[in-house]
Design a protein around this motif. Structure first.
Motif, mmCIF file in Angstrom:
data_model
loop_
_atom_site.group_PDB
_atom_site.id
_atom_site.type_symbol
_atom_site.label_atom_id
_atom_site.label_comp_id
_atom_site.label_asym_id
_atom_site.label_seq_id
_atom_site.Cartn_x
_atom_site.Cartn_y
_atom_site.Cartn_z
ATOM 1 N N GLY A 55 27.909 -26.743 33.078
ATOM 2 C CA GLY A 55 28.293 -25.898 31.957
ATOM 3 C C GLY A 55 27.173 -25.052 31.393
ATOM 4 O O GLY A 55 27.362 -24.365 30.394
ATOM 5 N N ASN A 56 25.982 -25.061 32.002
ATOM 6 C CA ASN A 56 24.885 -24.213 31.538
ATOM 7 C C ASN A 56 25.055 -22.797 32.064
ATOM 8 O O ASN A 56 25.503 -22.599 33.195
ATOM 9 C CB ASN A 56 23.539 -24.773 31.992
ATOM 10 N N VAL A 57 24.667 -21.815 31.250
ATOM 11 C CA VAL A 57 24.749 -20.416 31.631
ATOM 12 C C VAL A 57 23.340 -19.857 31.736
ATOM 13 O O VAL A 57 22.527 -20.044 30.830
ATOM 14 C CB VAL A 57 25.567 -19.606 30.595
ATOM 15 N N GLY A 65 18.229 -24.457 32.339
ATOM 16 C CA GLY A 65 17.949 -25.816 31.904
ATOM 17 C C GLY A 65 18.520 -26.159 30.543
ATOM 18 O O GLY A 65 18.243 -27.214 30.000
ATOM 19 N N ALA A 66 19.310 -25.262 29.960
ATOM 20 C CA ALA A 66 19.931 -25.480 28.648
ATOM 21 C C ALA A 66 21.283 -24.789 28.655
ATOM 22 O O ALA A 66 21.633 -24.113 29.623
ATOM 23 C CB ALA A 66 19.044 -24.908 27.541
ATOM 24 N N LYS A 67 22.060 -24.961 27.586
ATOM 25 C CA LYS A 67 23.386 -24.342 27.536
ATOM 26 C C LYS A 67 23.321 -22.840 27.743
ATOM 27 O O LYS A 67 24.207 -22.248 28.338
ATOM 28 C CB LYS A 67 24.107 -24.668 26.218
ATOM 29 N N LEU A 68 22.262 -22.189 27.249
ATOM 30 C CA LEU A 68 22.043 -20.772 27.510
ATOM 31 C C LEU A 68 20.557 -20.549 27.716
ATOM 32 O O LEU A 68 19.752 -20.887 26.849
ATOM 33 C CB LEU A 68 22.536 -19.895 26.350
ATOM 34 N N GLN A 69 20.195 -20.020 28.872
ATOM 35 C CA GLN A 69 18.808 -19.667 29.154
ATOM 36 C C GLN A 69 18.785 -18.227 29.622
ATOM 37 O O GLN A 69 19.518 -17.840 30.536
ATOM 38 C CB GLN A 69 18.208 -20.569 30.227
ATOM 39 N N ASP A 110 4.589 -21.400 23.921
ATOM 40 C CA ASP A 110 3.329 -20.860 24.423
ATOM 41 C C ASP A 110 3.443 -20.381 25.861
ATOM 42 O O ASP A 110 2.452 -20.098 26.502
ATOM 43 C CB ASP A 110 2.205 -21.883 24.277
ATOM 44 N N GLY A 111 4.649 -20.325 26.382
ATOM 45 C CA GLY A 111 4.841 -19.779 27.717
ATOM 46 C C GLY A 111 5.106 -20.795 28.799
ATOM 47 O O GLY A 111 5.560 -20.463 29.874
ATOM 48 N N ASN A 112 4.824 -22.075 28.542
ATOM 49 C CA ASN A 112 5.054 -23.063 29.594
ATOM 50 C C ASN A 112 6.403 -23.762 29.456
ATOM 51 O O ASN A 112 6.756 -24.594 30.268
ATOM 52 C CB ASN A 112 3.916 -24.086 29.656
ATOM 53 N N GLY A 113 7.166 -23.419 28.422
ATOM 54 C CA GLY A 113 8.500 -23.976 28.259
ATOM 55 C C GLY A 113 8.546 -25.361 27.661
ATOM 56 O O GLY A 113 9.610 -25.901 27.434
#
Length: 185
Positions: A55-57, A65-69, A110-113
């Motif tokens: 169900g992630n978009v 890696g999340a519901k919306l990335q 900071d850019g590394n997620g």
């Protein structure tokens, strides 16, 4: 190839379908019977958007890696994500379904997620707004008080500068003993 069953209008091939749920509900259905697969949308053979089986978009990524990335290059004057109210207000809303136990807010990474350099959020069971990096820096209380260096300001502006002092218009005020008010006129 399948062309309609039981009142549903579908076009399908090998367990994948495109059609409507039924003649009366007007719902457009994209269906993939492969439990480990999702959907990809692309242009010129390059995937641009994905919907995973969880169900992630993903927009700009096929592995969200999340519901919306959203993975996007910066666009001048728009950033990487842009929303605009047309003939109305333009808000991005962040909310929680458990306001007494969960907080809601924004984080800047900071850019590394993984690490967030700055966060601003409304804590659980509160209507205050906090700005945080490695510690609480500024607090806006729902009653109008602002705290710098304190999360519980007792005045319209309450500054806890520790031992460094505060400078206003070039005048430096050092921390005074409790009960002493420093003033410069």
């Amino acid at each position: 190839i399948q062309l309609g069953t039981g009142g549903n209008t579908v076009i399908g091939l090998g367990g994948n379908y495109l059609g409507t749920g039924s003649a009366s509900d007007g719902v457009m259905v994209f269906r993939n019977d492969n439990a480990s697969a999702g959907f990809l949308w692309g242009v010129a053979g390059v995937a641009k958007m994905a919907l995973t089986n969880g169900g992630n978009v993903g927009i700009g990524t096929t592995g969200p890696g999340a519901k919306l990335q959203i993975n996007s290059a910066y666009a001048a004057g728009r950033g990487s994500l842009y929303t605009r109210g047309i003939s109305d207000h333009g808000f991005i809303v962040v909310d929680t379904d458990s306001p007494t136990t969960k907080q809601a807010g924004y984080a800047i990474g900071d850019g590394n997620g993984a690490d967030f350099t700055w966060q601003w959020f409304k804590p659980a069971n509160s209507n205050d707004l906090h700005f945080y990096d490695t510690g609480y820096r500024v607090t806006f209380q729902s009653g109008g008080n602002v705290g710098i260096g304190t999360t519980s300001p007792g005045y319209k502006l309450d500054v806890n500068a520790g031992t460094t002092g505060v400078q206003v218009d070039g005048l430096t005020y050092l921390r005074a003993p409790t009960g002493v008010v420093l003033s410069q006129l």
